[in-house]
Design a protein around this motif. Structure first.
Motif, PDB file in Angstrom:
ATOM      1  N   ARG A 170      -7.133  -2.881   5.423  1.00 19.22           N
ATOM      2  CA  ARG A 170      -8.037  -3.934   4.949  1.00 19.22           C
ATOM      3  C   ARG A 170      -7.661  -5.315   5.471  1.00 19.22           C
ATOM      4  O   ARG A 170      -8.521  -6.193   5.584  1.00 19.22           O
ATOM      5  CB  ARG A 170      -8.044  -3.977   3.414  1.00 19.22           C
ATOM      6  CG  ARG A 170      -8.578  -2.730   2.734  1.00 19.22           C
ATOM      7  CD  ARG A 170     -10.071  -2.656   2.806  1.00 19.22           C
ATOM      8  NE  ARG A 170     -10.611  -1.610   1.949  1.00 19.22           N
ATOM      9  CZ  ARG A 170     -11.830  -1.106   2.071  1.00 19.22           C
ATOM     10  NH1 ARG A 170     -12.641  -1.558   3.019  1.00 19.22           N
ATOM     11  NH2 ARG A 170     -12.256  -0.156   1.257  1.00 19.22           N
ATOM     12  N   LEU A 171      -6.378  -5.527   5.741  1.00 19.41           N
ATOM     13  CA  LEU A 171      -5.901  -6.876   6.078  1.00 19.41           C
ATOM     14  C   LEU A 171      -5.237  -6.889   7.454  1.00 19.41           C
ATOM     15  O   LEU A 171      -4.010  -6.904   7.567  1.00 19.41           O
ATOM     16  CB  LEU A 171      -4.916  -7.358   5.009  1.00 19.41           C
ATOM     17  CG  LEU A 171      -5.449  -7.441   3.576  1.00 19.41           C
ATOM     18  CD1 LEU A 171      -4.338  -7.818   2.610  1.00 19.41           C
ATOM     19  CD2 LEU A 171      -6.596  -8.449   3.485  1.00 19.41           C
ATOM     20  N   PRO A 172      -6.021  -6.912   8.513  1.00 17.61           N
ATOM     21  CA  PRO A 172      -5.426  -6.933   9.858  1.00 17.61           C
ATOM     22  C   PRO A 172      -4.587  -8.182  10.123  1.00 17.61           C
ATOM     23  O   PRO A 172      -3.733  -8.167  11.016  1.00 17.61           O
ATOM     24  CB  PRO A 172      -6.649  -6.871  10.783  1.00 17.61           C
ATOM     25  CG  PRO A 172      -7.802  -7.315   9.950  1.00 17.61           C
ATOM     26  CD  PRO A 172      -7.494  -6.881   8.551  1.00 17.61           C
ATOM     27  N   LEU A 173      -4.812  -9.250   9.355  1.00 19.37           N
ATOM     28  CA  LEU A 173      -4.026 -10.466   9.547  1.00 19.37           C
ATOM     29  C   LEU A 173      -2.570 -10.295   9.131  1.00 19.37           C
ATOM     30  O   LEU A 173      -1.746 -11.175   9.387  1.00 19.37           O
ATOM     31  CB  LEU A 173      -4.648 -11.632   8.770  1.00 19.37           C
ATOM     32  CG  LEU A 173      -5.976 -12.164   9.329  1.00 19.37           C
ATOM     33  CD1 LEU A 173      -6.524 -13.273   8.443  1.00 19.37           C
ATOM     34  CD2 LEU A 173      -5.802 -12.669  10.756  1.00 19.37           C
ATOM     35  N   LEU A 174      -2.257  -9.163   8.504  1.00 24.64           N
ATOM     36  CA  LEU A 174      -0.858  -8.910   8.173  1.00 24.64           C
ATOM     37  C   LEU A 174      -0.010  -8.697   9.426  1.00 24.64           C
ATOM     38  O   LEU A 174       1.201  -8.884   9.394  1.00 24.64           O
ATOM     39  CB  LEU A 174      -0.745  -7.680   7.259  1.00 24.64           C
ATOM     40  CG  LEU A 174      -1.101  -7.886   5.784  1.00 24.64           C
ATOM     41  CD1 LEU A 174      -0.987  -6.578   5.025  1.00 24.64           C
ATOM     42  CD2 LEU A 174      -0.203  -8.937   5.158  1.00 24.64           C
ATOM     43  N   ARG A 175      -0.651  -8.299  10.517  1.00 25.28           N
ATOM     44  CA  ARG A 175       0.119  -8.058  11.741  1.00 25.28           C
ATOM     45  C   ARG A 175       0.898  -9.296  12.189  1.00 25.28           C
ATOM     46  O   ARG A 175       2.126  -9.223  12.378  1.00 25.28           O
ATOM     47  CB  ARG A 175      -0.800  -7.565  12.852  1.00 25.28           C
ATOM     48  CG  ARG A 175      -0.042  -7.289  14.154  1.00 25.28           C
ATOM     49  CD  ARG A 175      -0.971  -6.766  15.257  1.00 25.28           C
ATOM     50  NE  ARG A 175      -0.179  -6.404  16.431  1.00 25.28           N
ATOM     51  CZ  ARG A 175       0.128  -7.244  17.406  1.00 25.28           C
ATOM     52  NH1 ARG A 175      -0.308  -8.508  17.349  1.00 25.28           N
ATOM     53  NH2 ARG A 175       0.860  -6.855  18.423  1.00 25.28           N
ATOM     54  N   PRO A 176       0.243 -10.458  12.371  1.00 20.79           N
ATOM     55  CA  PRO A 176       1.034 -11.637  12.758  1.00 20.79           C
ATOM     56  C   PRO A 176       2.051 -12.043  11.700  1.00 20.79           C
ATOM     57  O   PRO A 176       3.124 -12.557  12.038  1.00 20.79           O
ATOM     58  CB  PRO A 176      -0.021 -12.720  12.993  1.00 20.79           C
ATOM     59  CG  PRO A 176      -1.249 -12.245  12.311  1.00 20.79           C
ATOM     60  CD  PRO A 176      -1.199 -10.757  12.360  1.00 20.79           C
ATOM     61  N   LEU A 177       1.738 -11.803  10.426  1.00 22.63           N
ATOM     62  CA  LEU A 177       2.682 -12.139   9.368  1.00 22.63           C
ATOM     63  C   LEU A 177       3.933 -11.267   9.460  1.00 22.63           C
ATOM     64  O   LEU A 177       5.061 -11.763   9.303  1.00 22.63           O
ATOM     65  CB  LEU A 177       2.022 -11.979   7.996  1.00 22.63           C
ATOM     66  CG  LEU A 177       2.899 -12.317   6.782  1.00 22.63           C
ATOM     67  CD1 LEU A 177       3.356 -13.768   6.835  1.00 22.63           C
ATOM     68  CD2 LEU A 177       2.133 -12.044   5.484  1.00 22.63           C
ATOM     69  N   ILE A 178       3.735  -9.969   9.729  1.00 24.64           N
ATOM     70  CA  ILE A 178       4.880  -9.064   9.884  1.00 24.64           C
ATOM     71  C   ILE A 178       5.711  -9.476  11.099  1.00 24.64           C
ATOM     72  O   ILE A 178       6.948  -9.494  11.043  1.00 24.64           O
ATOM     73  CB  ILE A 178       4.395  -7.613  10.017  1.00 24.64           C
ATOM     74  CG1 ILE A 178       3.756  -7.133   8.700  1.00 24.64           C
ATOM     75  CG2 ILE A 178       5.560  -6.679  10.395  1.00 24.64           C
ATOM     76  CD1 ILE A 178       3.070  -5.788   8.799  1.00 24.64           C
ATOM     77  N   MET A 179       5.055  -9.825  12.183  1.00 22.78           N
ATOM     78  CA  MET A 179       5.777 -10.258  13.380  1.00 22.78           C
ATOM     79  C   MET A 179       6.579 -11.521  13.095  1.00 22.78           C
ATOM     80  O   MET A 179       7.733 -11.656  13.531  1.00 22.78           O
ATOM     81  CB  MET A 179       4.792 -10.495  14.525  1.00 22.78           C
ATOM     82  CG  MET A 179       4.079  -9.238  14.999  1.00 22.78           C
ATOM     83  SD  MET A 179       2.799  -9.573  16.235  1.00 22.78           S
ATOM     84  CE  MET A 179       3.795 -10.128  17.617  1.00 22.78           C
ATOM     85  N   TRP A 180       5.973 -12.451  12.374  1.00 21.85           N
ATOM     86  CA  TRP A 180       6.643 -13.691  12.020  1.00 21.85           C
ATOM     87  C   TRP A 180       7.841 -13.405  11.128  1.00 21.85           C
ATOM     88  O   TRP A 180       8.928 -13.944  11.310  1.00 21.85           O
ATOM     89  CB  TRP A 180       5.650 -14.632  11.329  1.00 21.85           C
ATOM     90  CG  TRP A 180       6.177 -16.016  11.039  1.00 21.85           C
ATOM     91  CD1 TRP A 180       7.217 -16.647  11.656  1.00 21.85           C
ATOM     92  CD2 TRP A 180       5.682 -16.917  10.061  1.00 21.85           C
ATOM     93  NE1 TRP A 180       7.408 -17.904  11.131  1.00 21.85           N
ATOM     94  CE2 TRP A 180       6.472 -18.092  10.135  1.00 21.85           C
ATOM     95  CE3 TRP A 180       4.637 -16.860   9.131  1.00 21.85           C
ATOM     96  CZ2 TRP A 180       6.253 -19.187   9.305  1.00 21.85           C
ATOM     97  CZ3 TRP A 180       4.420 -17.964   8.314  1.00 21.85           C
ATOM     98  CH2 TRP A 180       5.219 -19.101   8.403  1.00 21.85           C
ATOM     99  N   ARG A 181       7.641 -12.510  10.171  1.00 25.51           N
ATOM    100  CA  ARG A 181       8.728 -12.150   9.253  1.00 25.51           C
ATOM    101  C   ARG A 181       9.905 -11.538  10.011  1.00 25.51           C
ATOM    102  O   ARG A 181      11.071 -11.821   9.727  1.00 25.51           O
ATOM    103  CB  ARG A 181       8.187 -11.181   8.197  1.00 25.51           C
ATOM    104  CG  ARG A 181       9.213 -10.683   7.188  1.00 25.51           C
ATOM    105  CD  ARG A 181       9.754  -9.325   7.606  1.00 25.51           C
ATOM    106  NE  ARG A 181      10.769  -8.830   6.684  1.00 25.51           N
ATOM    107  CZ  ARG A 181      11.706  -7.964   7.014  1.00 25.51           C
ATOM    108  NH1 ARG A 181      11.781  -7.514   8.248  1.00 25.51           N
ATOM    109  NH2 ARG A 181      12.577  -7.554   6.114  1.00 25.51           N
ATOM    110  N   ASN A 182       9.601 -10.675  10.991  1.00 25.44           N
ATOM    111  CA  ASN A 182      10.667 -10.031  11.752  1.00 25.44           C
ATOM    112  C   ASN A 182      11.458 -11.018  12.608  1.00 25.44           C
ATOM    113  O   ASN A 182      12.630 -10.785  12.901  1.00 25.44           O
ATOM    114  CB  ASN A 182      10.090  -8.931  12.647  1.00 25.44           C
ATOM    115  CG  ASN A 182       9.696  -7.683  11.867  1.00 25.44           C
ATOM    116  OD1 ASN A 182      10.053  -7.527  10.701  1.00 25.44           O
ATOM    117  ND2 ASN A 182       8.960  -6.802  12.511  1.00 25.44           N
TER     118      ASN A 182
END
Length: 456
Positions: free
Chosen positions: A147-159
């Motif tokens: 549902r939330l494809p914007l989580l991808r950049p957030l996960i990358m940022w978190r990593n």
């Protein structure tokens, strides 16, 4: 006690046996617990699959037999509820990774994975437990990521950001030091609902269903393309079912929900899946999956969700891809030729690491049969217990240390002994654990087969 799952298949367990030691409460669920005969094999066996947490800790509470003893104490209370469970029982079930090793290696076929799901289902009954943000996020992870494809950049940022990783540990108890898997920039998009066979035409007995799970479509879309290609090349018409096959809703096996005790939600997901697959079930098409935990959910846990005859019919038609190809090879229907290794090249070494549920269901035999079809390949199975990821279990801070210890017992030494080998692993969580701890990428069996086709 009102149980969340259907335990009726244990109705006759221990009947007429004065020594069955069936607890006073829990009905058929208590009978499922009492299949344990206290042989002690789970506390003396220190190899194989069972029991990962006991193997690394030596704590008898974390063995299947130890958990059974604590469960019996709990179920012998006048009104057993998770709130009245002893601290020892809570600890013992918290560190069960639901690998199903005891279901295979225990002589009584104890199903501790499902017993744990029942206990967690009891625990999730109060509203404040259902709304537990950390558990709810992990349980609903497939839907959240879809549902939330914007989580991808957030996960990358978190990593990449230590302070954001630290914030995630504080708020969600996800270990700061553990990189999270990043969804693919281009997720899987189906070109059709039916892919024709490369040879032959029309609807026939060589018609199959490829059931794609959320993690494949989100994190490894190339795997989906590879699996379709192999099946087409083998002469099969492929009917595709994927998370977005039903407009307006997401299809999912419900594995993550069940694993965290959200049984009512898992049952709703299972019913949606059954409704979508019903025409294929009635047509007698084999239903093939790529992710062991998801596909085997349809064959095993659906039978405990009280879904009736449709679930029984589905269980008979559900296959892991390696199981399906192995069956077709035995029946002389899978005649695909794979390109041989060039004579000037050395044999390609492979090390195969099986998902716990593959091992528990005996699917590794099918892996062996299929790999033998590849000329110029030398493969070896890595004898190991759980990798320590166990779905989302290894993503939780309280499990992190034990998760690492599980990997260090046999998985990491086994891989280190074969530094140049290609690693074959069909489990998404296993692959992430291996990559996180070694930096080595893994290959799914379907992709390996497709690579050999690509050179033809």
């Amino acid at each position: 006690m009102k149980t969340e799952l259907d335990w009726s298949r244990y109705r006759d367990q221990g009947m007429g046996d004065a020594y069955a030691d069936i607890p006073k409460q829990g009905g058929d669920f208590a009978k499922a617990v009492s299949v344990c005969i206290n042989s002690g094999v789970c506390q003396t066996q220190r190899r194989g699959l069972m029991c990962p947490s006991y193997q690394v800790s030596g704590d008898k509470r974390l063995s299947p037999g130890g958990r059974v003893g604590l469960l019996k104490q709990w179920l012998n209370q006048p009104e057993p509820t998770p709130q009245t469970a002893s601290a020892d029982l809570q600890y013992a079930l918290e560190y069960c990774v639901a690998c199903k090793g005891c279901q295979r290696e225990c002589e009584s076929n104890l199903d501790m994975a499902l017993i744990k799901a029942e206990y967690l289902g009891q625990l999730r009954r109060p509203w404040y437990q259902r709304l537990n943000p950390r558990r709810a996020l992990l349980a609903h992870l497939p839907k959240v990521l879809q549902r939330l494809p914007l989580l991808r950049p957030l996960i990358m940022w978190r990593n990449r950001s230590s302070w954001l990783a630290k914030l995630g540990q504080m708020l969600l108890a996800i270990p700061q030091a553990l990189p999270l898997p990043v969804p693919s920039a281009e997720t899987f998009k189906a070109q059709s609902s039916v892919y024709p066979a490369d040879r032959g035409s029309g609807e026939s007995a060589r018609s199959v269903v490829l059931l794609l799970d959320s993690f494949t479509t989100l994190f490894n879309p190339q795997l989906a393309d590879d699996a379709i290609r192999v099946l087409q090349a083998g002469g099969y018409q492929v009917h595709l079912v994927h998370p977005r096959s039903n407009p307006g809703e997401l299809l999912d096996s419900g594995r993550s929900l069940l694993s965290h005790g959200y049984i009512a939600a898992a049952r709703r997901q299972a019913n949606k899946m059954l409704q979508c697959l019903q025409p294929h079930i009635e047509a007698g098409r084999p239903i093939i999956g790529l992710e062991p935990a998801d596909l085997l959910m349809l064959r095993d846990e659906y039978l405990a969700l009280g879904l009736g005859e449709p679930a029984l019919a589905l269980a008979k038609q559900a296959w892991l891809m390696e199981e399906f190809i192995s069956r077709e090879l035995r029946n002389g229907r899978f005649t695909l030729d794979f390109h041989p290794q060039q004579a000037t090249q050395p044999a390609q070494p492979l090390i195969v690491f099986g998902h716990c549920h593959q091992k528990a269901t005996g699917a590794m035999k099918a892996m062996r049969r299929v790999l033998k079809q590849l000329p110029g390949v030398e493969f070896q199975f890595l004898e190991s217990s759980c990798c320590g990821m166990a779905g989302t279990w290894g993503l939780e801070l309280c499990h992190h240390n034990m998760s690492q210890q599980m990997a260090e017992t046999s998985l990491l030494p086994g891989l280190a002994a074969h530094p140049d080998a290609t690693i074959i692993s069909n489990g998404f969580g296993c692959s992430h654990q291996i990559y996180t701890l070694t930096g080595r990428a893994t290959v799914h069996l379907a992709s390996l087969l497709a690579q050999r086709l690509a050179r033809s």
